[in-house]
Scaffold this active site. Structure first.
Site, mmCIF file in Angstrom:
data_model
loop_
_atom_site.group_PDB
_atom_site.id
_atom_site.type_symbol
_atom_site.label_atom_id
_atom_site.label_comp_id
_atom_site.label_asym_id
_atom_site.label_seq_id
_atom_site.Cartn_x
_atom_site.Cartn_y
_atom_site.Cartn_z
ATOM 1 N N GLY A 1 0.796 -1.223 0.000
ATOM 2 C CA GLY A 1 0.000 0.000 0.000
ATOM 3 C C GLY A 1 0.825 1.268 0.000
ATOM 4 N N LEU B 1 0.325 3.616 -2.213
ATOM 5 C CA LEU B 1 0.690 3.370 -3.606
ATOM 6 C C LEU B 1 1.253 4.604 -4.296
ATOM 7 C CD1 LEU B 1 -2.450 1.242 -4.548
ATOM 8 C CD2 LEU B 1 -0.200 0.430 -3.774
ATOM 9 N N GLY C 1 5.149 3.694 -9.163
ATOM 10 C CA GLY C 1 5.822 2.400 -9.342
ATOM 11 C C GLY C 1 4.819 1.260 -9.264
ATOM 12 N N HIS C 2 3.977 1.291 -8.234
ATOM 13 C CA HIS C 2 2.937 0.260 -8.101
ATOM 14 C C HIS C 2 1.972 0.299 -9.297
ATOM 15 C CE1 HIS C 2 3.790 1.081 -3.639
ATOM 16 N NE2 HIS C 2 4.091 -0.195 -3.762
ATOM 17 N N LYS D 1 12.864 -2.748 -8.821
ATOM 18 C CA LYS D 1 13.397 -1.917 -7.734
ATOM 19 C C LYS D 1 13.851 -2.809 -6.571
ATOM 20 C CE LYS D 1 13.150 1.383 -4.343
ATOM 21 N NZ LYS D 1 12.297 0.932 -3.268
ATOM 22 N N ASP D 2 13.077 -3.861 -6.295
ATOM 23 C CA ASP D 2 13.438 -4.835 -5.253
ATOM 24 C C ASP D 2 14.005 -6.063 -5.962
ATOM 25 O OD1 ASP D 2 12.138 -3.618 -2.631
ATOM 26 O OD2 ASP D 2 10.739 -3.304 -4.258
ATOM 27 N N SER E 1 9.285 5.310 -3.834
ATOM 28 C CA SER E 1 9.148 4.366 -2.725
ATOM 29 C C SER E 1 8.175 4.938 -1.716
ATOM 30 C CB SER E 1 10.513 4.171 -2.055
ATOM 31 O OG SER E 1 10.343 3.533 -0.799
ATOM 32 N N SER E 2 7.374 4.056 -1.106
ATOM 33 C CA SER E 2 6.473 4.521 -0.051
ATOM 34 C C SER E 2 7.288 5.170 1.061
ATOM 35 C CB SER E 2 5.673 3.342 0.506
ATOM 36 O OG SER E 2 5.059 2.619 -0.548
ATOM 37 N N ARG E 3 8.503 4.687 1.278
ATOM 38 C CA ARG E 3 9.339 5.203 2.372
ATOM 39 C C ARG E 3 9.914 6.591 2.080
ATOM 40 N NH1 ARG E 3 10.741 -0.639 3.201
ATOM 41 N NH2 ARG E 3 10.037 -1.141 5.310
HETATM 42 P P1 PAJ Z 1 5.891 -2.844 -1.754
HETATM 43 O O1 PAJ Z 1 7.154 -2.255 -1.221
HETATM 44 O O2 PAJ Z 1 4.601 -2.135 -1.546
HETATM 45 O O3 PAJ Z 1 6.104 -3.067 -3.306
HETATM 46 C C1 PAJ Z 1 5.117 -3.719 -4.066
HETATM 47 C C2 PAJ Z 1 5.676 -3.949 -5.459
HETATM 48 O O4 PAJ Z 1 5.976 -2.694 -6.069
HETATM 49 C C3 PAJ Z 1 7.017 -4.741 -5.427
HETATM 50 O O5 PAJ Z 1 7.013 -5.700 -6.465
HETATM 51 C C4 PAJ Z 1 8.045 -3.647 -5.650
HETATM 52 O O6 PAJ Z 1 9.236 -4.121 -6.254
HETATM 53 C C5 PAJ Z 1 7.298 -2.718 -6.576
HETATM 54 N N1 PAJ Z 1 7.861 -1.355 -6.560
HETATM 55 C C6 PAJ Z 1 8.138 -0.584 -5.487
HETATM 56 N N2 PAJ Z 1 8.693 0.591 -5.869
HETATM 57 C C7 PAJ Z 1 8.768 0.553 -7.223
HETATM 58 C C8 PAJ Z 1 9.236 1.471 -8.227
HETATM 59 N N3 PAJ Z 1 9.735 2.657 -7.914
HETATM 60 N N4 PAJ Z 1 9.149 1.094 -9.521
HETATM 61 C C9 PAJ Z 1 8.629 -0.125 -9.868
HETATM 62 N N5 PAJ Z 1 8.158 -1.025 -8.978
HETATM 63 C C10 PAJ Z 1 8.225 -0.688 -7.677
HETATM 64 O O7 PAJ Z 1 7.531 -5.331 -2.084
HETATM 65 C C11 PAJ Z 1 6.602 -5.350 -1.275
HETATM 66 O O8 PAJ Z 1 5.688 -4.329 -1.152
HETATM 67 C C12 PAJ Z 1 6.361 -6.524 -0.340
HETATM 68 O O9 PAJ Z 1 7.605 -7.108 -0.007
HETATM 69 C C13 PAJ Z 1 5.404 -7.597 -0.916
HETATM 70 C C14 PAJ Z 1 5.936 -8.235 -2.199
HETATM 71 C C15 PAJ Z 1 4.018 -6.981 -1.172
HETATM 72 C C16 PAJ Z 1 5.231 -8.737 0.124
HETATM 73 O O10 PAJ Z 1 4.775 -8.248 1.341
#
Ligand code: PAJ
Length: 274
Positions: free
Chosen positions: A22, A24, A27-28, A140-141, A176-178
């Site tokens: 969440g 969002l 990226g999401h 990203k991850d 990033s959410s962070r």
């Molecule tokens: P979260 O950090 O919310 O990320 C959800 C998805 O979005 C992940 O696949 C992550 O790689 C992708 N994402 C995040 N930032 C991004 C960006 N800037 N560009 C493209 N994709 C991006 O990753 C998680 O949640 C958790 O570990 C989860 C897989 C949901 C398991 O709890």
């Protein structure tokens, strides 16, 4: 969710799944768009997974905004949003974790020892409930993506794993959410991660391929940034995540850096000349 998935599958639709925690951002949303190119019924999950946070990490502080997230999912074309709560996800007596042997013992897994078993456990549970044909994860991850791909093969999940490129702010900071934790000054300084990755990529492409030297220069660059503290900066084989000595084939540069109290991660593929 499980009954919904059964119904959708019985209608012959292709169920695509984007798991998230969440808060969002673009990226999401980009993963949802990629998902809809691979299927016609998009399910998003929103679940801040306690199992992947360490005892001193930011579980309670993790940013949340369910109302806004639901509107964004709807706008992006999601047919359903799955928002389980922790007491259901991890009910009384819960004691099983999915553990991978090698891939977690690198990069983020070294400083966050429970992270990836928490991720593989929750993603297994989500896969079993959402029953997707296709699931989308972000580059990203990168380590998480590699671990999920490996787990999907090893545990015979009949799910196609698709990846999406990292979406960035205009100045290069990976979304990033962070990022919401950063003060305006920290936010400006945080662009150092991307600039450092780009600079290293350019050096490798112009023939400077000794990994130790590239890393030394990158570390000096990051250390000069106010409030920045390096967790790790590594150049690794993108398949095994083991350190490489030379960038004589495509190699992954990955880093985790604290800016103030906020831990940011980013990565980029480096290519040798030609
Ligand atoms: P979260 O950090 O919310 O990320 C959800 C998805 O979005 C992940 O696949 C992550 O790689 C992708 N994402 C995040 N930032 C991004 C960006 N800037 N560009 C493209 N994709 C991006 O990753 C998680 O949640 C958790 O570990 C989860 C897989 C949901 C398991 O709890």
């Amino acid at each position: 969710m499980s009954a919904h998935a059964d119904l959708v599958r019985s209608q012959g639709k292709t169920l695509v799944f984007v798991p998230t925690m969440g808060f969002l951002h673009e990226g999401h949303i980009s993963l949802m768009e990629i998902g809809l190119a691979h299927g016609n019924h998009l399910v998003v999950s929103i679940f801040v997974n306690p199992a992947q946070f360490g005892p001193t990490e930011d579980l309670d502080a993790y940013p949340r905004n369910m109302e806004r997230d639901l509107a964004l999912c709807q706008k992006a074309g999601a047919a359903a949003v799955y928002t389980p709560d922790s007491s259901k996800m991890y009910g009384p007596g819960f004691e099983t974790r999915v553990i991978q042997e090698a891939l977690p013992n690198h990069l983020c897994g070294l400083s966050r020892p429970r992270l990836f078993s928490g991720v593989t456990t929750v993603v297994t549970k989500l896969f079993n409930t959402v029953k997707p044909h296709v699931a989308v994860f972000g580059e990203k991850d990168f380590q998480q993506l590699a671990i999920i791909r490996r787990m999907t093969l090893d545990l015979d999940f009949d799910i196609k794993i698709v990846s999406g490129p990292t979406v960035r702010e205009q100045d290069g900071l990976a979304k990033s959410s962070r990022n919401s934790y950063l003060s305006p000054e920290q936010r400006r300084n945080a662009t150092a991660l991307y600039r450092c990755l780009e600079e290293t990529r350019n050096k490798a492409a112009s023939g400077q391929v000794d990994a130790q030297r590239l890393l030394q220069e990158a570390k000096e660059k990051i250390q000069s940034v106010p409030e920045a503290a390096i967790d790790y900066i590594s150049i690794v084989d993108p398949d095994t995540l083991e350190d490489v000595a030379r960038v004589d084939k495509p190699s992954l540069m990955a880093m985790a850096v604290f800016v103030g109290k906020t831990r940011l991660i980013d990565n980029m593929l480096l290519y040798p000349p030609g």
